[in-house]
Write a protein that holds these residues in place. Sequence first.
Motif, mmCIF file in Angstrom:
data_model
loop_
_atom_site.group_PDB
_atom_site.id
_atom_site.type_symbol
_atom_site.label_atom_id
_atom_site.label_comp_id
_atom_site.label_asym_id
_atom_site.label_seq_id
_atom_site.Cartn_x
_atom_site.Cartn_y
_atom_site.Cartn_z
ATOM 1 N N VAL A 1 -5.047 -1.539 2.789
ATOM 2 C CA VAL A 1 -4.694 -1.234 1.399
ATOM 3 C C VAL A 1 -3.501 -0.274 1.355
ATOM 4 O O VAL A 1 -2.618 -0.422 0.506
ATOM 5 C CB VAL A 1 -5.911 -0.687 0.620
ATOM 6 N N LEU A 2 -3.449 0.679 2.269
ATOM 7 C CA LEU A 2 -2.303 1.597 2.307
ATOM 8 C C LEU A 2 -1.009 0.834 2.620
ATOM 9 O O LEU A 2 0.042 1.103 2.027
ATOM 10 C CB LEU A 2 -2.533 2.711 3.335
ATOM 11 N N GLU A 3 -1.090 -0.115 3.538
ATOM 12 C CA GLU A 3 0.076 -0.948 3.854
ATOM 13 C C GLU A 3 0.468 -1.798 2.641
ATOM 14 O O GLU A 3 1.646 -1.939 2.313
ATOM 15 C CB GLU A 3 -0.246 -1.847 5.048
ATOM 16 N N LEU A 4 -0.528 -2.348 1.972
ATOM 17 C CA LEU A 4 -0.284 -3.148 0.774
ATOM 18 C C LEU A 4 0.341 -2.308 -0.333
ATOM 19 O O LEU A 4 1.256 -2.751 -1.023
ATOM 20 C CB LEU A 4 -1.595 -3.775 0.293
ATOM 21 N N ARG A 5 -0.147 -1.093 -0.493
ATOM 22 C CA ARG A 5 0.400 -0.188 -1.515
ATOM 23 C C ARG A 5 1.903 -0.016 -1.308
ATOM 24 O O ARG A 5 2.677 -0.078 -2.263
ATOM 25 C CB ARG A 5 -0.322 1.159 -1.439
ATOM 26 N N GLN A 6 2.317 0.166 -0.077
ATOM 27 C CA GLN A 6 3.744 0.328 0.207
ATOM 28 C C GLN A 6 4.514 -0.962 -0.074
ATOM 29 O O GLN A 6 5.620 -0.928 -0.620
ATOM 30 C CB GLN A 6 3.966 0.769 1.662
ATOM 31 N N ALA A 7 3.923 -2.097 0.264
ATOM 32 C CA ALA A 7 4.585 -3.384 0.002
ATOM 33 C C ALA A 7 4.776 -3.597 -1.497
ATOM 34 O O ALA A 7 5.847 -4.042 -1.932
ATOM 35 C CB ALA A 7 3.774 -4.528 0.613
ATOM 36 N N PHE A 8 3.765 -3.281 -2.293
ATOM 37 C CA PHE A 8 3.896 -3.396 -3.753
ATOM 38 C C PHE A 8 4.955 -2.413 -4.284
ATOM 39 O O PHE A 8 5.744 -2.754 -5.156
ATOM 40 C CB PHE A 8 2.564 -3.149 -4.457
ATOM 41 N N HIS A 9 4.969 -1.207 -3.746
ATOM 42 C CA HIS A 9 5.971 -0.229 -4.166
ATOM 43 C C HIS A 9 7.375 -0.762 -3.891
ATOM 44 O O HIS A 9 8.281 -0.594 -4.707
ATOM 45 C CB HIS A 9 5.745 1.106 -3.445
ATOM 46 N N ASN A 10 7.545 -1.420 -2.767
ATOM 47 C CA ASN A 10 8.847 -1.997 -2.420
ATOM 48 C C ASN A 10 9.268 -3.079 -3.403
ATOM 49 O O ASN A 10 10.464 -3.262 -3.656
ATOM 50 C CB ASN A 10 8.829 -2.543 -0.996
ATOM 51 N N VAL A 11 8.313 -3.806 -3.962
ATOM 52 C CA VAL A 11 8.637 -4.810 -4.983
ATOM 53 C C VAL A 11 9.113 -4.108 -6.254
ATOM 54 O O VAL A 11 10.139 -4.468 -6.837
ATOM 55 C CB VAL A 11 7.425 -5.731 -5.281
#
Length: 182
Positions: free
Chosen positions: A59-69
């Motif tokens: 989820v932490l990795e996903l959070r960063q990926a969404f932030h990048n979007v």
Amino acid sequence: MPFSHDMVYSLSTVVDLINTSPEAGEHDGLADLADLETFVRLRQVSGVAALTRQDLAEVLELRQAFHNVFTAPDRTTAVSRLNTLLGRTRITPSLTEHDGFPLHVHYFAPGASVAEHLAADCGVALAHVLVEDEWERLRTCAAPDCSHVFVDESRNRSRVYCDSRTCGNRIHVAAYRARRRA
């Protein structure tokens, strides 16, 4: 662009997820497993089994990926970043009614981890925003001391603060006081 109930909910969930980041606030809102459990409960993420440390890491990795979007410099980059995220996600659409919500679509595959669940449902909601050519609605707060993200749902795309009662009001009061001093 009118957003459907489940799209609004998924967009709100992805905003809340990104805003748990220490870069968006004073502390990490997902610092441990208990924080993740609270997030899942408060956002009413359904179909999630017992959470593990692996879930937290994903989820932490996903959070960063969404932030990048959200922080992409242009639509093409946002599309590319979201495609990368969605490409790693098992998606199995299904209609469902639960927890008092009206009929809506879930996109996560049966047995998906919490990160896959969030990636599928929130990723598809973001994909709809991009498909409708509304990517500029994905914003970062204009207040100089705030880096929260939000989705601008105003008709004329004029919202600039994550919350007009806090950031917006604070900036307007500071400007007023500066004018009074001048």
